[in-house]
Each structure stands twice: as C-alpha cells, then as structure tokens.
Design a protein around this motif. Structure first.
Motif, mmCIF file in Angstrom:
data_model
loop_
_atom_site.group_PDB
_atom_site.id
_atom_site.type_symbol
_atom_site.label_atom_id
_atom_site.label_comp_id
_atom_site.label_asym_id
_atom_site.label_seq_id
_atom_site.Cartn_x
_atom_site.Cartn_y
_atom_site.Cartn_z
ATOM 1 N N GLU A 192 121.575 44.854 17.722
ATOM 2 C CA GLU A 192 121.100 43.464 17.605
ATOM 3 C C GLU A 192 119.578 43.404 17.647
ATOM 4 O OE1 GLU A 192 121.172 39.104 19.816
ATOM 5 O OE2 GLU A 192 122.254 40.790 20.724
ATOM 6 N N LEU A 193 118.976 44.245 18.474
ATOM 7 C CA LEU A 193 117.510 44.276 18.578
ATOM 8 C C LEU A 193 116.890 44.676 17.248
ATOM 9 C CD1 LEU A 193 114.846 44.214 20.115
ATOM 10 C CD2 LEU A 193 115.367 46.493 21.015
ATOM 11 N N ILE A 194 117.425 45.721 16.637
ATOM 12 C CA ILE A 194 116.904 46.179 15.345
ATOM 13 C C ILE A 194 117.120 45.107 14.276
ATOM 14 C CG2 ILE A 194 117.232 47.865 13.485
ATOM 15 C CD1 ILE A 194 117.905 49.926 15.660
ATOM 16 N N HIS A 195 118.293 44.505 14.279
ATOM 17 C CA HIS A 195 118.602 43.455 13.304
ATOM 18 C C HIS A 195 117.595 42.313 13.409
ATOM 19 C CE1 HIS A 195 120.616 40.015 11.441
ATOM 20 N NE2 HIS A 195 121.395 40.869 10.808
ATOM 21 N N THR A 196 117.295 41.898 14.638
ATOM 22 C CA THR A 196 116.355 40.799 14.860
ATOM 23 C C THR A 196 114.958 41.146 14.361
ATOM 24 O OG1 THR A 196 117.593 40.101 16.821
ATOM 25 C CG2 THR A 196 115.338 39.280 16.598
ATOM 26 N N ILE A 197 114.504 42.360 14.655
ATOM 27 C CA ILE A 197 113.170 42.801 14.233
ATOM 28 C C ILE A 197 113.063 42.838 12.708
ATOM 29 C CG2 ILE A 197 111.613 44.805 14.153
ATOM 30 C CD1 ILE A 197 112.526 45.401 17.053
ATOM 31 N N ILE A 198 114.062 43.414 12.051
ATOM 32 C CA ILE A 198 114.029 43.519 10.593
ATOM 33 C C ILE A 198 114.111 42.135 9.953
ATOM 34 C CG2 ILE A 198 115.203 44.430 8.551
ATOM 35 C CD1 ILE A 198 113.710 46.488 10.293
ATOM 36 N N GLU A 199 114.933 41.262 10.548
ATOM 37 C CA GLU A 199 115.067 39.905 10.012
ATOM 38 C C GLU A 199 113.741 39.156 10.069
ATOM 39 O OE1 GLU A 199 118.497 36.566 10.239
ATOM 40 O OE2 GLU A 199 117.639 37.125 12.163
ATOM 41 N N ILE A 200 113.011 39.334 11.167
ATOM 42 C CA ILE A 200 111.700 38.682 11.313
ATOM 43 C C ILE A 200 110.733 39.184 10.238
ATOM 44 C CG2 ILE A 200 109.641 38.558 12.780
ATOM 45 C CD1 ILE A 200 111.570 38.505 15.187
ATOM 46 N N GLU A 201 110.734 40.508 10.006
ATOM 47 C CA GLU A 201 109.838 41.086 8.999
ATOM 48 C C GLU A 201 110.195 40.585 7.596
ATOM 49 O OE1 GLU A 201 107.055 43.115 9.626
ATOM 50 O OE2 GLU A 201 107.580 42.259 11.567
ATOM 51 N N LYS A 218 116.241 55.536 15.145
ATOM 52 C CA LYS A 218 117.308 56.371 15.711
ATOM 53 C C LYS A 218 116.927 57.018 17.029
ATOM 54 C CE LYS A 218 121.236 58.652 15.602
ATOM 55 N NZ LYS A 218 122.521 57.958 15.862
ATOM 56 N N SER A 219 115.721 57.541 17.115
ATOM 57 C CA SER A 219 115.360 58.379 18.269
ATOM 58 C C SER A 219 114.948 57.593 19.511
ATOM 59 C CB SER A 219 114.234 59.345 17.887
ATOM 60 O OG SER A 219 113.070 58.627 17.537
ATOM 61 N N LEU A 236 107.337 51.070 19.230
ATOM 62 C CA LEU A 236 107.949 52.384 19.442
ATOM 63 C C LEU A 236 108.708 52.844 18.203
ATOM 64 C CD1 LEU A 236 109.407 52.152 23.081
ATOM 65 C CD2 LEU A 236 107.421 53.459 22.305
ATOM 66 N N PHE A 237 109.434 51.928 17.577
ATOM 67 C CA PHE A 237 110.196 52.269 16.371
ATOM 68 C C PHE A 237 109.266 52.766 15.253
ATOM 69 C CE2 PHE A 237 113.544 48.942 17.716
ATOM 70 C CZ PHE A 237 114.257 49.889 18.429
ATOM 71 N N LYS A 238 108.113 52.118 15.115
ATOM 72 C CA LYS A 238 107.175 52.506 14.052
ATOM 73 C C LYS A 238 106.637 53.915 14.274
ATOM 74 C CE LYS A 238 104.733 48.607 14.245
ATOM 75 N NZ LYS A 238 103.693 47.574 13.957
ATOM 76 N N LEU A 263 109.594 56.483 7.658
ATOM 77 C CA LEU A 263 110.573 56.894 8.660
ATOM 78 C C LEU A 263 111.548 55.756 8.964
ATOM 79 C CD1 LEU A 263 111.670 58.893 10.728
ATOM 80 C CD2 LEU A 263 109.894 58.119 12.328
ATOM 81 N N LEU A 264 111.018 54.527 9.075
ATOM 82 C CA LEU A 264 111.876 53.372 9.340
ATOM 83 C C LEU A 264 112.806 53.111 8.166
ATOM 84 C CD1 LEU A 264 109.527 50.788 11.113
ATOM 85 C CD2 LEU A 264 111.050 52.478 12.112
ATOM 86 N N GLN A 265 112.278 53.241 6.946
ATOM 87 C CA GLN A 265 113.109 53.032 5.763
ATOM 88 C C GLN A 265 114.253 54.042 5.715
ATOM 89 O OE1 GLN A 265 110.934 52.535 2.030
ATOM 90 N NE2 GLN A 265 109.115 51.945 3.168
ATOM 91 N N THR A 266 113.927 55.295 6.029
ATOM 92 C CA THR A 266 114.951 56.356 6.019
ATOM 93 C C THR A 266 116.025 56.092 7.069
ATOM 94 O OG1 THR A 266 113.350 57.994 5.250
ATOM 95 C CG2 THR A 266 115.358 58.819 6.276
ATOM 96 N N ASP A 267 115.585 55.731 8.285
ATOM 97 C CA ASP A 267 116.540 55.457 9.367
ATOM 98 C C ASP A 267 117.442 54.273 9.031
ATOM 99 O OD1 ASP A 267 115.720 57.542 10.883
ATOM 100 O OD2 ASP A 267 114.942 56.356 12.554
ATOM 101 N N LEU A 268 116.850 53.239 8.442
ATOM 102 C CA LEU A 268 117.649 52.063 8.077
ATOM 103 C C LEU A 268 118.739 52.433 7.081
ATOM 104 C CD1 LEU A 268 115.133 49.077 7.710
ATOM 105 C CD2 LEU A 268 117.047 49.250 9.303
ATOM 106 N N LYS A 269 118.360 53.175 6.062
ATOM 107 C CA LYS A 269 119.321 53.548 5.026
ATOM 108 C C LYS A 269 120.397 54.485 5.556
ATOM 109 C CE LYS A 269 115.914 53.061 1.297
ATOM 110 N NZ LYS A 269 115.063 53.781 0.312
ATOM 111 N N LYS A 270 120.002 55.380 6.461
ATOM 112 C CA LYS A 270 120.925 56.414 6.935
ATOM 113 C C LYS A 270 121.813 55.961 8.089
ATOM 114 C CE LYS A 270 120.948 61.344 8.122
ATOM 115 N NZ LYS A 270 120.094 62.543 8.334
#
Length: 202
Positions: free
Chosen positions: A48-57, A21-22, A14-16, A96-103
């Motif tokens: 925490e969910l986002i942190h876990t996903i990004i950490e795995i990647e 954010k949305s 869904l995030f991809k 989009l994910l890169q932008t959301d992460l930075k912002k």
C-alpha cells in the motif's frame, strides 16, 4: 507535513537509493526515527505504501496535462508538450525503481499507470478537437483513432530510443508526418512557417 506524508517522503528517499524490493519496513521506521507500529497505523503494508507513492508521482503528471490544456492555445505546441511530459517523467525516474516495479509490483504499475494513460488520451482528444475548431486539423479525422496513433508513436519512440534503435529526431519525423496528414491548408502553413523560423535561427 503530517505523519503519513512523512512516511511517504522518507520511504521514497530510501526507495530511490536502493529500490522498492530491498528496503524493509524496519529500515523505513529506523530512518524516520519512529516505530514500525506507527507506519502500520498509516499503511496496511509495504504494498500500500508503494502504491500510494507511485500514485502521487503519476498524479503530478496528470496535473501537468491539465495545466497544459488550460494555458496553451497552440495545438501543435500542446501535442509536443504532452509527449514531453511522458519523456520527462521517465527521465526523472530511477531505472532501478522502474525495474522493481515491472518485476515485483507489476499490479501496482498497471493499476496506477492507467491514470496516466487515461489523462494523456483525454488531453490528446481535447487538443485534436480544439485543432478542428481552429481550422488547423481536418474535420473528417476520427479523433479517437488519431489520438491512439499519437500515443503509439509516443510509446514506441520511448522504447526504441532507449534501445538505441532510433534517434529522437527519427521519432519527431514520425510525429510530424502524422501531424501533416491531419492538417488543413491553414495548419500546413503554420507548420511550414515554424520550420522556416527554426532554420533561420541555425
């Protein structure tokens, strides 16, 4: 796949599509056909969910660095592959994910990215030390300083190519200049032979 992994995988899909954010936790629960309570039993919150996903990647890239160190004895090829890992990870990532992460989630990005940059720095340092042992890099070089220079070129090249200020070839030329500067006669001979072989294939 356990419940936690199902949530990570489903949420990431869904995030991809829509960005970090949305997408709401309610939407994640609905898409997975599970209760929101189940999600909160596995993750404290969306952060925490986002942190876990990004950490795995990020850890996937870290594993790539480790595999390169195990499977490649050619230090020139290894350094190029280290550079390629970063480029490929960005290429495969949604803008989009890169932008959301930075912002919106910069703290997560800074925290997890540290794993990537530490692994990359370690891989470059080991490769430089290996090059010295092989006699292709000068013994007099400061490994830590040269590693930082390589990282600066890698990061600079990604930014400037994205901004269309330089081409990929321009950045490769910078990479080669630094390589030539730290190479012994043996190393320069290898680089010359490689260049001639590439020209002969054209």
């Amino acid at each position: 796949m356990n419940t936690r992994e199902r949530i990570q995988t489903g949420a990431f899909e869904l995030f991809k599509k829509r960005g970090f954010k949305s997408v709401t936790m309610d939407e994640i629960a609905k898409s997975l056909q599970m209760s929101k309570r189940t999600i909160y039993e596995n993750f404290e919150d969306k952060h925490e969910l986002i942190h876990t996903i990004i950490e795995i990647e990020i850890k996937k890239s870290v594993c790539q660095f480790e595999n390169i160190m195990k499977n490649n004895d050619n230090v020139y090829v290894t350094l190029q592959q280290i550079d390629n890992i970063h480029k490929e990870s960005l290429k495969n990532s949604s803008p989009l994910l890169q932008t959301d992460l930075k912002k919106y989630y910069s703290a997560i990005l800074d925290n997890v990215a540290k794993l990537f940059f530490e692994a990359r720095n370690k891989a470059i340092n080991i490769t430089l030390a290996q090059g010295i042992k092989q006699g292709v890099f000068l013994e007099s070089i400061n490994i830590n300083a040269i590693a930082l220079m390589f990282e600066d070129i890698m990061d600079f090249s990604i930014r400037k190519i994205e901004e269309k200020k330089f081409t990929d070839k321009d950045m490769i030329d910078c990479f080669v200049v630094l390589l030539r500067g730290i190479s012994t006669e043996k190393g320069l001979e290898y680089m010359s032979c490689k260049k001639n072989n590439q020209q002969n294939k054209i």
